[in-house]
Design a protein around this motif. Structure first.
Motif, short mmCIF file in Angstrom:
data_model
loop_
_atom_site.label_atom_id
_atom_site.label_comp_id
_atom_site.label_asym_id
_atom_site.label_seq_id
_atom_site.Cartn_x
_atom_site.Cartn_y
_atom_site.Cartn_z
N GLN A 319 102.99 -23.83 53.25
CA GLN A 319 103.71 -24.18 52.02
C GLN A 319 103.10 -23.37 50.89
O GLN A 319 102.15 -22.62 51.08
CB GLN A 319 103.60 -25.68 51.74
CG GLN A 319 102.17 -26.16 51.56
CD GLN A 319 102.08 -27.55 50.94
OE1 GLN A 319 102.74 -27.84 49.96
NE2 GLN A 319 101.26 -28.41 51.54
N ARG A 320 103.65 -23.53 49.71
CA ARG A 320 103.11 -22.86 48.52
C ARG A 320 101.70 -23.42 48.26
O ARG A 320 101.50 -24.63 48.17
CB ARG A 320 104.05 -23.21 47.36
CG ARG A 320 103.79 -22.54 46.07
CD ARG A 320 104.86 -23.05 45.09
NE ARG A 320 104.37 -23.05 43.72
CZ ARG A 320 104.52 -22.01 42.91
NH1 ARG A 320 105.15 -20.92 43.30
NH2 ARG A 320 104.05 -22.07 41.68
N LEU A 321 100.71 -22.52 48.16
CA LEU A 321 99.32 -22.96 48.04
C LEU A 321 98.62 -22.22 46.92
O LEU A 321 98.98 -21.08 46.60
CB LEU A 321 98.54 -22.67 49.33
CG LEU A 321 98.95 -23.37 50.62
CD1 LEU A 321 98.10 -22.85 51.77
CD2 LEU A 321 98.82 -24.88 50.49
N LYS A 322 97.60 -22.86 46.39
CA LYS A 322 96.63 -22.15 45.55
C LYS A 322 95.33 -22.11 46.34
O LYS A 322 94.88 -23.14 46.84
CB LYS A 322 96.42 -22.88 44.23
CG LYS A 322 97.57 -22.67 43.26
CD LYS A 322 97.23 -23.22 41.89
CE LYS A 322 97.34 -22.11 40.85
NZ LYS A 322 97.10 -22.60 39.48
N LEU A 323 94.76 -20.94 46.44
CA LEU A 323 93.52 -20.77 47.23
C LEU A 323 92.36 -20.45 46.29
O LEU A 323 92.55 -19.78 45.28
CB LEU A 323 93.68 -19.61 48.22
CG LEU A 323 94.88 -19.66 49.16
CD1 LEU A 323 94.83 -18.47 50.11
CD2 LEU A 323 94.93 -20.96 49.94
#
Ligand SMILES: [Zn+2]
Length: 352
Positions: A319-323
């Motif tokens: 899914q859309r993620l911030k890493l």
């Protein structure tokens, strides 16, 4: 000899108000001068109050101790009494300066602030906790560098205006973690803010500058728990860690490495604090597929399928993620984690 004395030797040494001119300019000489974990106590304008700083919990993260040394040598009096723990002096000096996070075979110092306290790192942690009880600082900063290239950010275990303000002295990115690993900041309570500051990578000059500038605000401002303006912080919460099983064979390369359970391209660091859409390729999997990963929520639930998926041996975001805290150091990827990920973000504006 005194065979009946079992009093435990306290591992932290003390240095009270060192003469600025007596301190070496060079950080390696300074660490040799300290010789081991040291609490430096500097009296301020108002000694009825105290603020705390811890740094070099990890021996390969020098920005904090470099900024501290520069300040100590300047002789400038802080607003309040300041206590500074310089922790892993021996790890920093082991073989190559600032190379080892911890001495091989020892525990990670920032995983030792909970029982058992039965080894050297545990003794240091326990002693420091005792000193915090004694000095009762109004706030505590723990200054680190990230293991890879990264922008600066703060990490907190509580979200409160006081925690926000402390972080905002250094950086505008704030991570709230529910994970409990035995880190120093986990001693924080809503009334006693302890924040972790990650200044950025140890090779990045801007990380040293972040430490210097943030420390300056922390040392000389009359108030550090209340805002002197409006800060908009970029908030990351409900982060999970991408951990690898112990016997995982990880490789960093720009194409799949034969025999590796996981190949990660070096440029994965470019995702640090970026948003990646679903189905972004993060690397390549070996025959063991996704079984090499452990991705758990703070409650211990396996949430791997929410974050990662495998398609014809490619590893993709689910899914859309911030890493963030992405590492390309295989030892850290294996012993700690490959990266942290959040599925959401939002902005907060602390009250002025
Ligand atoms: Zn660290």
């Amino acid at each position: 000899m005194h065979p009946i004395s079992h009093r435990k030797h306290k591992p932290i040494h003390f240095l009270h108000n060192p003469e600025p001119d007596s301190l070496p300019q060079d950080v390696e000489s300074f660490l040799r001068h300290l010789g081991g974990p040291t609490l430096i106590i500097i009296d301020g304008q108002d000694n009825s109050r105290c603020r705390g700083i811890a740094t070099l919990l990890h021996g390969n993260e020098p920005s904090g101790v470099k900024a501290l040394l520069a300040w100590l040598r300047s002789g400038q009096t802080p607003a309040v009494r300041v206590i500074c723990l310089i922790a892993s002096v021996q790890a920093a000096l082991h073989e190559t300066l600032f190379y080892y996070r911890m001495i091989p075979g020892q525990r990670d110092m920032n995983r030792c602030f909970r029982p058992p306290f039965d080894d050297h790192q545990g003794h240091i942690a326990e002693h420091f906790m005792m000193l915090l009880d004694q000095y009762r600082p109004e706030a505590l900063l723990d200054i680190h560098n990230t293991s890879g290239m990264s922008p600066s950010f703060g990490v907190v275990t509580y979200l409160s205006p006081e925690h926000d303000h402390l972080v905002s002295l250094f950086t505008q990115r704030i991570i709230v973690t529910e994970l409990r690993l035995g880190a120093l900041m986990e001693l924080s309570t809503p009334d006693y803010p302890i924040v972790t500051i990650e200044c950025g990578g140890s090779d990045q000059p801007e990380a040293d500058q972040t430490a210097i500038d943030g420390l300056h605000s922390y040392l000389f401002r009359e108030q550090v728990l209340h805002s002197e303006g409006t800060n908009e912080l970029d908030l990351y919460r409900h982060a999970v860690r991408f951990e690898l099983v112990d016997d995982c064979h990880i490789a960093f390369a720009d194409q799949p490495v034969a025999g590796a359970d996981l190949t990660v391209p070096f440029d994965v660091e470019k995702f640090n604090f970026g948003v990646i859409p679903a189905l972004t390729r993060l690397g390549w999997l070996g025959p063991r597929g996704l079984s090499i990963f452990r991705v758990c929520s703070a409650g211990g639930e396996n949430v791997l399928p929410h974050f990662l998926l495998a398609r014809s041996s490619g590893l993709y975001s689910a899914q859309r993620l911030k890493l963030f805290m992405v590492t390309t150091n295989p030892a850290i990827a294996l012993s700690d984690c490959l990266l942290y990920a959040c599925a959401e973000t939002e902005h907060i504006r602390p009250p002025a």
